[in-house]
Structures are given as structure tokens and as C-alpha cells.
Write a protein that holds these residues in place. Structure first.
Motif, PDB file in Angstrom:
ATOM      1  N   GLU A 189      40.479  42.586  30.651  1.00 55.48           N
ATOM      2  CA  GLU A 189      41.250  43.810  30.877  1.00 55.48           C
ATOM      3  C   GLU A 189      42.598  43.457  31.499  1.00 55.48           C
ATOM      4  OE1 GLU A 189      41.168  48.078  33.324  1.00 55.48           O
ATOM      5  OE2 GLU A 189      39.378  46.820  33.292  1.00 55.48           O
ATOM      6  N   HIS A 190      43.634  44.247  31.132  1.00 58.41           N
ATOM      7  CA  HIS A 190      44.910  44.158  31.848  1.00 58.41           C
ATOM      8  C   HIS A 190      44.689  44.773  33.226  1.00 58.41           C
ATOM      9  CE1 HIS A 190      47.230  42.700  28.511  1.00 58.41           C
ATOM     10  NE2 HIS A 190      47.035  43.770  27.768  1.00 58.41           N
ATOM     11  N   SER A 191      44.540  43.939  34.203  1.00 59.58           N
ATOM     12  CA  SER A 191      44.207  44.435  35.539  1.00 59.58           C
ATOM     13  C   SER A 191      44.753  43.486  36.584  1.00 59.58           C
ATOM     14  CB  SER A 191      42.682  44.549  35.690  1.00 59.58           C
ATOM     15  OG  SER A 191      42.310  44.773  37.032  1.00 59.58           O
ATOM     16  N   ASN A 192      45.010  44.014  37.763  1.00 63.16           N
ATOM     17  CA  ASN A 192      45.367  43.149  38.877  1.00 63.16           C
ATOM     18  C   ASN A 192      44.112  42.450  39.390  1.00 63.16           C
ATOM     19  OD1 ASN A 192      47.932  44.223  38.605  1.00 63.16           O
ATOM     20  ND2 ASN A 192      47.654  45.713  40.247  1.00 63.16           N
ATOM     21  N   TRP A 193      44.328  41.339  40.057  1.00 60.35           N
ATOM     22  CA  TRP A 193      43.206  40.600  40.634  1.00 60.35           C
ATOM     23  C   TRP A 193      42.430  41.495  41.593  1.00 60.35           C
ATOM     24  CZ3 TRP A 193      42.302  39.143  45.815  1.00 60.35           C
ATOM     25  CH2 TRP A 193      41.231  38.253  45.994  1.00 60.35           C
ATOM     26  N   VAL A 194      41.112  41.388  41.544  1.00 63.31           N
ATOM     27  CA  VAL A 194      40.237  42.196  42.395  1.00 63.31           C
ATOM     28  C   VAL A 194      39.367  41.269  43.233  1.00 63.31           C
ATOM     29  CG1 VAL A 194      38.355  43.881  42.447  1.00 63.31           C
ATOM     30  CG2 VAL A 194      40.189  44.113  40.755  1.00 63.31           C
ATOM     31  N   ASN A 195      39.312  41.537  44.518  1.00 61.82           N
ATOM     32  CA  ASN A 195      38.455  40.784  45.430  1.00 61.82           C
ATOM     33  C   ASN A 195      37.065  41.418  45.410  1.00 61.82           C
ATOM     34  OD1 ASN A 195      37.151  39.490  47.497  1.00 61.82           O
ATOM     35  ND2 ASN A 195      38.776  39.779  49.008  1.00 61.82           N
ATOM     36  N   PHE A 196      36.150  40.819  44.670  1.00 59.90           N
ATOM     37  CA  PHE A 196      34.815  41.388  44.511  1.00 59.90           C
ATOM     38  C   PHE A 196      34.027  41.365  45.819  1.00 59.90           C
ATOM     39  CE2 PHE A 196      36.044  41.098  40.223  1.00 59.90           C
ATOM     40  CZ  PHE A 196      35.130  41.768  39.419  1.00 59.90           C
ATOM     41  N   THR A 197      34.218  40.339  46.620  1.00 60.43           N
ATOM     42  CA  THR A 197      33.447  40.239  47.867  1.00 60.43           C
ATOM     43  C   THR A 197      33.811  41.358  48.838  1.00 60.43           C
ATOM     44  OG1 THR A 197      35.074  38.690  48.790  1.00 60.43           O
ATOM     45  CG2 THR A 197      33.175  37.749  47.653  1.00 60.43           C
ATOM     46  N   LYS A 198      35.040  41.848  48.753  1.00 63.71           N
ATOM     47  CA  LYS A 198      35.448  42.960  49.616  1.00 63.71           C
ATOM     48  C   LYS A 198      34.618  44.202  49.323  1.00 63.71           C
ATOM     49  CE  LYS A 198      39.266  45.237  48.807  1.00 63.71           C
ATOM     50  NZ  LYS A 198      40.702  45.589  48.656  1.00 63.71           N
ATOM     51  N   HIS A 199      34.139  44.295  48.085  1.00 61.06           N
ATOM     52  CA  HIS A 199      33.316  45.439  47.679  1.00 61.06           C
ATOM     53  C   HIS A 199      31.830  45.086  47.671  1.00 61.06           C
ATOM     54  CE1 HIS A 199      36.892  47.752  46.572  1.00 61.06           C
ATOM     55  NE2 HIS A 199      37.362  46.640  46.045  1.00 61.06           N
ATOM     56  N   GLU A 200      31.510  43.981  48.360  1.00 63.30           N
ATOM     57  CA  GLU A 200      30.119  43.546  48.540  1.00 63.30           C
ATOM     58  C   GLU A 200      29.439  43.203  47.214  1.00 63.30           C
ATOM     59  OE1 GLU A 200      28.158  46.503  50.904  1.00 63.30           O
ATOM     60  OE2 GLU A 200      29.291  45.994  52.709  1.00 63.30           O
ATOM     61  N   TYR A 201      30.202  42.540  46.348  1.00 58.74           N
ATOM     62  CA  TYR A 201      29.658  42.026  45.097  1.00 58.74           C
ATOM     63  C   TYR A 201      29.915  40.521  45.043  1.00 58.74           C
ATOM     64  CZ  TYR A 201      28.705  46.588  42.977  1.00 58.74           C
ATOM     65  OH  TYR A 201      28.189  47.832  42.694  1.00 58.74           O
ATOM     66  N   PRO A 202      29.100  39.792  44.296  1.00 62.02           N
ATOM     67  CA  PRO A 202      29.324  38.343  44.191  1.00 62.02           C
ATOM     68  C   PRO A 202      30.638  38.020  43.487  1.00 62.02           C
ATOM     69  CG  PRO A 202      27.622  39.063  42.651  1.00 62.02           C
ATOM     70  CD  PRO A 202      27.911  40.231  43.537  1.00 62.02           C
ATOM     71  N   THR A 203      31.165  36.852  43.769  1.00 63.82           N
ATOM     72  CA  THR A 203      32.443  36.421  43.204  1.00 63.82           C
ATOM     73  C   THR A 203      32.265  35.922  41.774  1.00 63.82           C
ATOM     74  OG1 THR A 203      33.185  35.742  45.399  1.00 63.82           O
ATOM     75  CG2 THR A 203      34.406  34.873  43.512  1.00 63.82           C
ATOM     76  N   PRO A 204      33.047  36.446  40.817  1.00 64.20           N
ATOM     77  CA  PRO A 204      32.971  35.941  39.442  1.00 64.20           C
ATOM     78  C   PRO A 204      33.855  34.706  39.269  1.00 64.20           C
ATOM     79  CG  PRO A 204      34.540  37.727  39.544  1.00 64.20           C
ATOM     80  CD  PRO A 204      34.007  37.553  40.952  1.00 64.20           C
ATOM     81  N   ILE A 205      33.916  34.206  38.059  1.00 62.43           N
ATOM     82  CA  ILE A 205      34.838  33.123  37.700  1.00 62.43           C
ATOM     83  C   ILE A 205      36.128  33.783  37.211  1.00 62.43           C
ATOM     84  CG2 ILE A 205      35.218  31.123  36.205  1.00 62.43           C
ATOM     85  CD1 ILE A 205      32.090  31.060  35.874  1.00 62.43           C
ATOM     86  N   TYR A 206      37.239  33.475  37.851  1.00 62.85           N
ATOM     87  CA  TYR A 206      38.522  34.066  37.458  1.00 62.85           C
ATOM     88  C   TYR A 206      39.285  33.116  36.533  1.00 62.85           C
ATOM     89  CZ  TYR A 206      37.897  37.232  41.499  1.00 62.85           C
ATOM     90  OH  TYR A 206      37.427  38.152  42.404  1.00 62.85           O
ATOM     91  N   ILE A 207      39.830  33.663  35.434  1.00 59.54           N
ATOM     92  CA  ILE A 207      40.726  32.884  34.572  1.00 59.54           C
ATOM     93  C   ILE A 207      41.923  33.750  34.194  1.00 59.54           C
ATOM     94  CG2 ILE A 207      38.827  31.524  33.599  1.00 59.54           C
ATOM     95  CD1 ILE A 207      39.280  33.110  30.946  1.00 59.54           C
ATOM     96  N   ASN A 208      42.994  33.111  33.724  1.00 64.38           N
ATOM     97  CA  ASN A 208      44.150  33.851  33.232  1.00 64.38           C
ATOM     98  C   ASN A 208      45.053  32.933  32.424  1.00 64.38           C
ATOM     99  OD1 ASN A 208      45.790  36.229  32.947  1.00 64.38           O
ATOM    100  ND2 ASN A 208      45.058  36.850  34.975  1.00 64.38           N
ATOM    101  N   MET A 209      46.083  33.545  31.828  1.00 65.75           N
ATOM    102  CA  MET A 209      47.084  32.812  31.054  1.00 65.75           C
ATOM    103  C   MET A 209      48.468  33.273  31.507  1.00 65.75           C
ATOM    104  SD  MET A 209      45.395  30.908  28.784  1.00 65.75           S
ATOM    105  CE  MET A 209      46.350  30.636  27.286  1.00 65.75           C
ATOM    106  N   VAL A 210      49.434  32.353  31.478  1.00 69.22           N
ATOM    107  CA  VAL A 210      50.805  32.695  31.856  1.00 69.22           C
ATOM    108  C   VAL A 210      51.771  32.224  30.775  1.00 69.22           C
ATOM    109  CG1 VAL A 210      50.394  32.688  34.347  1.00 69.22           C
ATOM    110  CG2 VAL A 210      51.049  30.558  33.192  1.00 69.22           C
ATOM    111  N   ARG A 211      53.028  32.562  31.000  1.00 67.58           N
ATOM    112  CA  ARG A 211      54.084  32.203  30.055  1.00 67.58           C
ATOM    113  C   ARG A 211      55.395  32.137  30.821  1.00 67.58           C
ATOM    114  NH1 ARG A 211      55.326  35.928  24.679  1.00 67.58           N
ATOM    115  NH2 ARG A 211      56.838  34.548  23.644  1.00 67.58           N
TER     116      ARG A 211
END
Length: 400
Positions: A189-211
Motif C-alpha cells: 500500500e502507498h502508506s507512511n511507515w507504521v510502528n506496529f509495536t506502538k499499537h501492541e502488534y508484532p513487528t513485520p518485515i519492512y521493505i521499500n524502493m526508492v529513486r
């Protein structure tokens, strides 16, 4: 007391004092040997520990020089101007390798230390893709790899319009929904980074692409003026106004020359983000500071976030390196990525709009000044990518 008696008394006291002072206390022979052995052992272990600490300090000195948030110990500002001659290709794979080698960092380079994937508590990839970075191509590749590697890929429904930041309630709603998805899986999804632990959920694997930020904004300019794309935008958002012929016909180069607002005014006070000019935004998060364009503070926060949170941030500008790093650092999801991609690379090159990339010198100078911190962030990310590649594959390319 007479004088002689006093002298006699003092001499007796001195004799008693000397007797205590020089009296030898006998120890058993075995105890003496034990004390000597302990003294020698302590001296030896202190020497070994001091030597080890000295080695570790030298190692840390190399690793931490000189910038806290710089992938190579250099920032974009350090490699500009008079330093450019010394590190003329520092932003290439070969240049990065040579720099790491010349500064002694190559010896201590360890892929495990650069891999954030094991830090994840959830077998789930959150790909909060940046616009105009080839994210649709990556999404298609992920879908194809899901079929081969046994995971599911999900994508959000396209919304008519959305705000530049998400509220905490928006974040909570998102992570609540994602928690219902199966695992292993990838969510795009086009979304800003989300801190999952702040919402008491486990941390996922984050990836992205730049240019490259300037090429990214040029691409966005022409993409939004493509008739088909503009028509699709009108269908999703009927309230959007119809633009004039001048809007479609003006080149990016001319638009910048004329400083046509808001599209081609690139100063930090312009709130416009219709062209997704803020490279840092999606990688930074939903704090107000993340909305600042070309901000040094925002850049440093984003660097820290990339370094600490993202497993891989790659770029189609260096396809082979990006896919190789994804294979090495997230093998469960990206195993065989290069083979799949190169078997039919045209299939994965989608959503592209041909356009003129020529920039007059004054236009390019203005843009480089306006995007200085965005460019520094981009270079930092590319240096980190090259560093990850070298750490994982340094034994495979001795020619470098």
C-alpha cells in the motif's frame, strides 16, 4: 622520671615497634605457592582482557566513523564539492567497495549485522511503497514470487483521496485489519511507515524502493499529465477540476523556469505534495515532522528509521543489486527473484510513461539545491544497499 630513665623507656618502645614492624608471619609453603599462582593468573587474564578490549575499540572506531546515521561514515554533503575528486564513484557499488576497503571497514563487514529481518516478530512483509519508484513492477514480481515461494500477496483498495498523514486511529485500523491476514504474506500500500509495536502488534518485515528524487518528481510530473492517467484520476475523484491545455503541454523544464505554482515551486514552505516530492515521508512515518520537505531534521529521522527498521530498501536503478540483496536478506520471500525477473523482464516493467528528462543547467542547479537533503537521503539509502550487497556477496566478486 630522670633523663636516663626516659631514654631507656623510649628505646624499649622503639625496640617493641621494630619487633612488630619487621616480624615475619610464617605461612605454609603451599599457601605461598597458591598466592603466587593466583597473582600470575590475574596478571595473565588482565593482559588478555586488555588486549581484547583494545581490539574491540579499534573495530568500533572503524565501524562508527564519523556519522551516526551514515551508511559509510559519509553523508551526501561529505561527498560533494572538493571531496568529489577523492570519492568520484562513492555512490556506485564499486566505489562503495573501494571506500570500505580503504577505510578498513570491509574486514569487519558482517551481513548478519546489517540484516533487520531476524528482528521481525511476525512472518509478514509490510511494503509501504513510494510513488513513482517502480512499485507496481515490484508488486507484480512479488505476486509471481508468491506462487513460487508459497506466500500470499495483498494490496489495498485504491482510495479516491487521502491525507498526507494518518491519524493514530487510522494506524490502529490498518494494523487491526492486517492482523487478520494469513501468514506468510506481503501487504502492499502507498502508506507512511507504521510502528506496529506502538499499537501492541508484532513487528513485520519492512521493505521499500526508492529513486533519484529529481528523476522521481520529473516522472510524476509527466505521469499526472498523461491523458489516460488523468482520466482515471477524474473517474476516482469526480470533484477534481479539469485542467487547461497549458497544464498538459508545458514541459517540466519550462514549468520550473517559470516557477509555476504549486507544481514547480520546490521550496520547503510549499505544502504541495501532489507529485509525491517528499522522498522521506513514507519512510519517516506519521509525525508532523515527517511532512517537512527537504528538511535536515526529517532526513536524519528517516535515516535512523531506515537503518533500524527496514530489512531492505532497494531501487530499480540498480536492479541486480536490489534483487540480490532481497534474496540474501529475505530468502523465504525473495528466493530465486533474479531468475524470475530476468526470465521475462519486460513483463515486470509496467506503468511507465515516456518523457523528456532534459534539464537546463539553471533548472538542474535549482532542483539540486531544493532537493539537497532529499538527495542526501537517497544516497544514504543506496550506500546502505551496496553495503548490504557487499557484506552478503563479497567473496563472490574478487574483481572488485
Amino acid at each position: 622520671m630522670s633523663l636516663n630513665a626516659e631514654r631507656s623507656y623510649k628505646m624499649k618502645l622503639r625496640d617493641v615497634e621494630n619487633a612488630f614492624k619487621y616480624r615475619r608471619i610464617p605461612y605454609p609453603k603451599r599457601s605461598v605457592e597458591l598466592i603466587a599462582l593466583l597473582a600470575i593468573s590475574c596478571t595473565f587474564f588482565l593482559f588478555m582482557h586488555t588486549n581484547k578490549l583494545n581490539s574491540r575499540l579499534k573495530e568500533m572506531e572503524v565501524k562508527l566513523q564519523p556519522s551516526e546515521f551514515s551508511a559509510l561514515g559519509l553523508t551526501g554533503n561529505h561527498i560533494s564539492g572538493h571531496d568529489a575528486g577523492k570519492h568520484d564513484d562513492i555512490n556506485t557499488l564499486h566505489g562503495t567497495y573501494q571506500y570500505l576497503k580503504s577505510t578498513g571497514q570491509l574486514e569487519y563487514l558482517d551481513a548478519a549485522q546489517l540484516n533487520n529481518t531476524p528482528k521481525a516478530d511476525w512472518d509478514f512483509i509490510f511494503y509501504n511503497r513510494l510513488e513513482k519508484t517502480g512499485s507496481q513492477s515490484m508488486t507484480r514480481l512479488i505476486n509471481r514470487l508468491g506462487e513460487e515461494n508459497g506466500f500470499e500477496a495483498f494490496r489495498n483498495i485504491v482510495r479516491p483521496a487521502k491525507t498526507i498523514l494518518h491519524t493514530e486511529e487510522d494506524e490502529q485500523d490498518l494494523v487491526d485489519q492486517l492482523s487478520q491476514l494469513p501468514s506468510p504474506a506481503v501487504y502492499v500500500e502507498h502508506s507512511n511507515w507504521v510502528n506496529f509495536t506502538k499499537h501492541e502488534y508484532p513487528t513485520p518485515i519492512y521493505i521499500n524502493m526508492v529513486r533519484d528524487p529529481i528523476q522521481k518528481v520529473i516522472s510524476a510530473y509527466y505521469y499526472q499529465r498523461h491523458p489516460l492517467v488523468f482520466a482515471q484520476t477524474l473517474m476516482r475523484n469526480p470533484k477534481k477540476k479539469m485542467e487547461t491545455k497549458k497544464f498538459f503541454d508545458t514541459s517540466f523544464n519550462e514549468c520550473v523556469k517559470q516557477r509555476m505554482a504549486p507544481y514547480c515551486v520546490f521550496d520547503s514552505h510549499n505544502p504541495y505534495n501532489g507529485d509525491w516530492r517528499r522522498l522521506s515521508l513514507h519512510l519517516c512515518g506519521n509525525s508532523e515532522i515527517c511532512t517537512h520537505f527537504n528538511s535536515e531534521v526529517t532526513m536524519q529521522i528517516t535515516k535512523m528509521n531506515v537503518e533500524r527498521e527496514y530489512a531492505v530498501v532497494g531501487s530499480w536503478e540498480d536492479t541486480n543489486v536490489t534483487l540480490a540483496v532481497l534474496e540474501a536478506y529475505i530468502p523465504k520471500y525473495f528466493s530465486n527473484a533474479r531468475t524470475v525477473y530476468y526470465s521475462d523482464s519486460e513483463k515486470f516493467n509496467i506503468n511507465t510513461v515516456s518523457h523528456d528528462t532534459h534539464l537546463d543547467e539553471d533548472v538542474e542547479a535549482y532542483l539540486r539545491s531544493s532537493f539537497s537533503f532529499e538527495i542526501e537521503l537517497y544516497l544514504f539509502i543506496m550506500q546502505r544497499l551496496y553495503k548490504q550487497y557487499i557484506a552478503a556477496y563479497k567473496d563472490e566478486f574478487p574483481a572488485l
